[in-house]
Scaffold this active site. Structure first.
Site, PDB file in Angstrom:
ATOM      1  N   HIS A   1      -1.325 124.527 -37.448  1.00 26.79           N
ATOM      2  CA  HIS A   1      -0.390 123.403 -37.345  1.00 26.79           C
ATOM      3  C   HIS A   1       0.966 123.818 -36.758  1.00 26.79           C
ATOM      4  O   HIS A   1       1.912 123.053 -36.841  1.00 26.79           O
ATOM      5  CB  HIS A   1      -0.097 122.817 -38.737  1.00 26.79           C
ATOM      6  CG  HIS A   1      -1.154 121.921 -39.289  1.00 26.79           C
ATOM      7  ND1 HIS A   1      -2.374 122.366 -39.712  1.00 26.79           N
ATOM      8  CD2 HIS A   1      -1.169 120.578 -39.498  1.00 26.79           C
ATOM      9  CE1 HIS A   1      -3.096 121.341 -40.181  1.00 26.79           C
ATOM     10  NE2 HIS A   1      -2.384 120.247 -40.054  1.00 26.79           N
TER      11      HIS A   1
ATOM     12  N   GLU B   1      -9.737 112.802 -31.291  1.00 27.41           N
ATOM     13  CA  GLU B   1      -8.715 113.077 -30.285  1.00 27.41           C
ATOM     14  C   GLU B   1      -9.249 112.959 -28.868  1.00 27.41           C
ATOM     15  O   GLU B   1      -8.613 112.379 -27.991  1.00 27.41           O
ATOM     16  CB  GLU B   1      -8.106 114.465 -30.515  1.00 27.41           C
ATOM     17  CG  GLU B   1      -7.186 114.556 -31.735  1.00 27.41           C
ATOM     18  CD  GLU B   1      -7.907 114.660 -33.061  1.00 27.41           C
ATOM     19  OE1 GLU B   1      -9.157 114.780 -33.054  1.00 27.41           O
ATOM     20  OE2 GLU B   1      -7.241 114.619 -34.118  1.00 27.41           O
TER      21      GLU B   1
HETATM   22  C1  LIG Z   1      -8.375 117.448 -35.478  1.00 34.60           C
HETATM   23  C2  LIG Z   1      -7.365 117.004 -36.469  1.00 34.60           C
HETATM   24  N1  LIG Z   1      -6.771 115.818 -36.289  1.00 34.60           N
HETATM   25  C3  LIG Z   1      -5.865 115.378 -37.181  1.00 34.60           C
HETATM   26  C4  LIG Z   1      -5.544 116.129 -38.275  1.00 34.60           C
HETATM   27  C5  LIG Z   1      -4.506 115.621 -39.280  1.00 34.60           C
HETATM   28  N2  LIG Z   1      -5.163 115.306 -40.545  1.00 34.60           N
HETATM   29  C6  LIG Z   1      -5.225 116.200 -41.532  1.00 34.60           C
HETATM   30  S1  LIG Z   1      -6.133 115.676 -42.803  1.00 34.60           S
HETATM   31  C7  LIG Z   1      -6.467 114.210 -42.062  1.00 34.60           C
HETATM   32  C8  LIG Z   1      -7.329 113.215 -42.747  1.00 34.60           C
HETATM   33  C9  LIG Z   1      -8.718 113.693 -42.894  1.00 34.60           C
HETATM   34  O1  LIG Z   1      -9.412 112.878 -43.769  1.00 34.60           O
HETATM   35  P1  LIG Z   1     -10.811 113.245 -44.368  1.00 34.60           P
HETATM   36  O2  LIG Z   1     -11.622 113.979 -43.369  1.00 34.60           O
HETATM   37  O3  LIG Z   1     -11.378 112.016 -44.927  1.00 34.60           O
HETATM   38  O4  LIG Z   1     -10.490 114.282 -45.526  1.00 34.60           O
HETATM   39  P2  LIG Z   1      -9.644 114.048 -46.864  1.00 34.60           P
HETATM   40  O5  LIG Z   1      -8.229 114.416 -46.549  1.00 34.60           O
HETATM   41  O6  LIG Z   1      -9.802 112.647 -47.277  1.00 34.60           O
HETATM   42  O7  LIG Z   1     -10.213 115.012 -47.845  1.00 34.60           O
HETATM   43  C10 LIG Z   1      -5.839 114.150 -40.832  1.00 34.60           C
HETATM   44  C11 LIG Z   1      -5.869 113.000 -39.944  1.00 34.60           C
HETATM   45  C12 LIG Z   1      -6.169 117.380 -38.399  1.00 34.60           C
HETATM   46  N3  LIG Z   1      -5.889 118.207 -39.425  1.00 34.60           N
HETATM   47  N4  LIG Z   1      -7.092 117.780 -37.502  1.00 34.60           N
END
Ligand SMILES: Cc1ncc(C[n+]2csc(CCOP(=O)(O)OP(=O)(O)O)c2C)c(N)n1
Ligand SMILES: [Mg+2]
Lengths: 326, 333
Positions: free
Chosen positions: A128, A59
């Site tokens: 959230h 971000e």
């Molecule tokens: C700082 C932040 N930005 C965006 C999000 C929205 N978001 C939630 S999960 C996710 C994907 C994260 O992927 P990863 O770290 O690979 O974990 P996975 O879900 O694959 O276990 C996103 C973009 C968030 N929760 N926190």
């Protein structure tokens, strides 16, 4: 034409992309995923990955890059999934976007638009669900927009992109699926003025964004009891349309501010202060406020609902101020 | 427990192998149940399941001691369960009940449990990494020999907090075991579309952190790597980093229409289902017959079924308590 709030936002983005080649959208999952709230669904196919630009989870990095691109002559629309994640970019928003024009003695403009979801009501828990738009409204250098209607969802973006300074647009998560009639020729709207959404002479209900539907609902029910409320939709939190607020209070002599943010140190406090500063002698009753309980928004449905402004609490506050005889 | 490091005829000691299989089955069963309960609207909010990735939590948590700390993400039901939080307490949390591990205030993404030193359940991507660094700092400064296992996804690697945390942990030689659950996607963003360098071990190496990649579908490989890394961290070797190569079989959350990946890719990975893999390994070594397999399945199923029954009897926290836990409650003098 029937449209959802989501579709209205998408139409606004599409129009901006078509009108100005400098405009591009970037953010997490705006492209291949179709937008975390499906706002940008289909735009990747239409405009390609250069202009519908998926970013890594960074971000601070991509908001800062948006600021840089704006400095460099582009017109970026940066999407942050939710306001809670904008906190990772707070440094860039406050220390760069909001300050560069001033620090540079007026040399560097930042014509950037940042869109993000705000608000609670979907049991998403504390990380959230917060409503921090009032917090951003504290910052000189930013313009804060809070579209509550389909027309504003459709029309605020283009006007914001024409602004030479950074504009933040807050989309309340509970509004995306709201559907209604939108004029076929709906287009850009002003981003300066508050709007009266319902006329009434007994009390001003002042609100914005996600709580507008509940306030209109409350106003409808109050009318059945003989209380006619004027509903003022602020539309912009910075700058505040102070003349519109004061004019409304001059008409009704009573005001209740409804804001999903917390009460302490809030935009509702600011509005109340302006009314007492400038319309004190118009008032027949103390200004009322309906805000969220001062607690990180809980997951559990009954606790979450109890934490948020409700139609019942809005009606009770309106009854309280109208019961005071002026 | 028998020594998992001297496996006898097969790759693993029979009893230990069956134990790991059961652990993964328990997580799978819990997650399947969560999906069912979500569809029935009993669980709300965002729900992220761990199906396909069970070997990661099962292999790593096996190597921790009860005094160690765990930091995880919003995809943490399995971590909580294997750490020892009762399934009924986890489910009650997702029902929003007072009997949940966070009184219903946290929900699926925010499971915390002081008794097992589970520090969340963090729904800010990469938000847990600095916490893990601090927990490890506290352990080190207090002369305790605990370690902190920090789980995060491949998506977190792009965040500044990831880099700041790795640097701090390495600079101060803190006892953190960084566990990158690389399932190749952050929501709809494939790793190759998000990282200029997709080799996580190289990134960690940039911070002078010993790191290696592990087949995250093979629980025995995960456990072995984790034991090696955890032993070294515990012995004062500073932070270590494991890249667990895994895959999520289901959508990112219950809202994800999965436009960004092919069904064929999912099917290909499902051939390496961590539960199926260990099952075949044990069967091939003559360590698991059809009877024992059925028995393990029944055990997992009945545990979770019983947990649902208990969770269903939960109660709602009184509304008067809404604003509790914003500040610490001090007992009257
Ligand atoms: C700082 C932040 N930005 C965006 C999000 C929205 N978001 C939630 S999960 C996710 C994907 C994260 O992927 P990863 O770290 O690979 O974990 P996975 O879900 O694959 O276990 C996103 C973009 C968030 N929760 N926190
Ligand atoms: Mg991932």
């Amino acid at each position: 034409m029937k449209s959802s709030y989501r579709e209205a936002l998408r139409a606004g983005i599409r129009e901006a992309m078509q009108r100005d080649p400098r405009v591009f959208l970037m953010g997490e999952d705006v492209g291949a995923y179709g937008g975390s709230f499906a706002v940008s669904l289909g735009l990747l196919e239409e405009f390609g990955p250069e202009r519908i630009r998926d970013t890594p989870l960074s971000e601070s990095g991509f908001v800062g890059a948006g600021i840089g691109a704006a400095l460099g002559g582009m017109r970026p629309i940066v999407e942050i999934m939710t306001v809670n994640f904008s906190l990772l970019a707070l440094d860039q928003i406050v220390n760069n976007a909001a300050s560069l024009l001033h620090m540079s003695g007026g040399q560097f403009h930042v014509p950037l638009v940042i869109r993000m979801t705000t608000g609670a009501g979907r049991q998403l828990g504390a990380q959230h669900s917060h409503s921090l738009e009032g917090w951003f409204a504290h910052i000189p250098g930013l313009r804060i927009l809070v579209p509550a209607t389909l027309e504003d969802a459709r029309g605020m973006l283009w006007t914001a992109l024409e602004d030479p300074d950074p504009v933040l647009i807050f989309e309340h998560g509970s509004l995306y699926n709201v559907t209604g009639e939108l004029d076929d020729d709906a287009g850009p709207v002003d981003i300066e003025a508050a709007a009266v959404r319902r006329a009434g002479g007994d009390v001003s209900l002042i609100t914005y964004g996600g709580t507008l539907p509940a306030v209109l609902d409350a106003a409808g029910q109050l009318a059945a009891d003989g209380i006619e409320a004027e509903v003022l939709d602020l539309r912009t939190l910075r700058p505040l349309d102070e003349p519109a607020i004061l004019a409304s209070v001059a008409r009704t002599h009573r005001a209740v501010v409804v804001d999903e943010g917390w009460r302490s140190g809030s935009i509702s406090a600011e509005i109340s202060a302006r009314i007492t500063e400038h319309a004190f002698f118009d008032l027949d009753a103390p200004v009322g406020r309906v805000c969220s309980a001062e607690v990180p928004i809980p997951y559990s449905k009954h606790l979450e609902l109890a934490a948020l402004p409700s139609v019942e609490r809005i009606m009770a506050a309106a009854r309280e101020v109208t019961a005071v005889r002026g | 427990m028998s020594d998992p490091m001297s496996p006898g005829p097969g790759r693993v000691d029979q009893e230990h192998g069956r134990h790991l299989l059961l652990q993964m089955l328990r997580v799978r069963q819990l997650e399947e149940k969560c999906i069912e309960l979500y569809s029935a609207s009993k669980i709300r909010g965002f729900l992220h399941v761990y199906i396909g990735e069970e070997a990661v939590a099962a292999g790593i948590l096996e190597t921790l001691s009860p005094d160690d700390a765990v930091v995880a993400t919003y995809r943490e039901h399995g971590h909580a369960l294997l750490r020892g939080v009762p399934a009924a307490t986890i489910l009650a949390e997702m029902y929003g009940y007072l009997e949940g591990c966070c009184r219903g205030r946290g929900g699926s993404m925010h499971l915390f449990d002081a008794a097992t030193r589970l520090y969340g359940g963090n729904a800010i991507v990469a938000g847990g990494l600095p916490l893990a660094v601090g927990l490890a700092l506290a352990d080190k400064m207090s002369g305790r020999s605990n370690i902190t296992a920090c789980f995060f996804g491949d998506g977190a690697v792009a965040e500044g907090e990831f880099h700041e945390s790795l640097n701090l942990a390495a600079l101060w030689q803190l006892p953190v075991l960084f566990c990158c659950e690389n399932n190749l996607y952050a929501m709809g963003t494939a790793l190759g579309r998000s990282e200029s360098q997709t080799d996580m071990a190289l990134k960690a190496a940039g911070y002078e952190i010993p790191a290696w990649g592990v087949d995250g579908m093979d629980v025995l490989a995960v456990e072995e790597a984790a034991r090696r890394a955890a032993d070294s961290v515990r012995a004062g070797g500073g932070p270590h980093f494991l890249e667990l190569r895994t895959y999520r079989f289901r959508a990112h959350s219950m809202f994800d229409p999965e436009r960004y990946r092919d069904k064929a890719e999912v099917l290909k990975w499902q051939e390496r289902d961590p539960i199926g893999l260990l099952r075949s390994t044990l069967e091939a070594a003559g360590q698991l017959g059809p009877g024992e397999w059925a028995q393990l399945q029944t055990e997992a199923e009945s545990e979770i079924a019983r947990a649902v029954e208990i969770a269903e009897t939960g109660t709602l926290e009184p509304l008067e308590d809404l604003t509790r836990f914003v500040y610490s409650e001090r007992s009257a003098p």
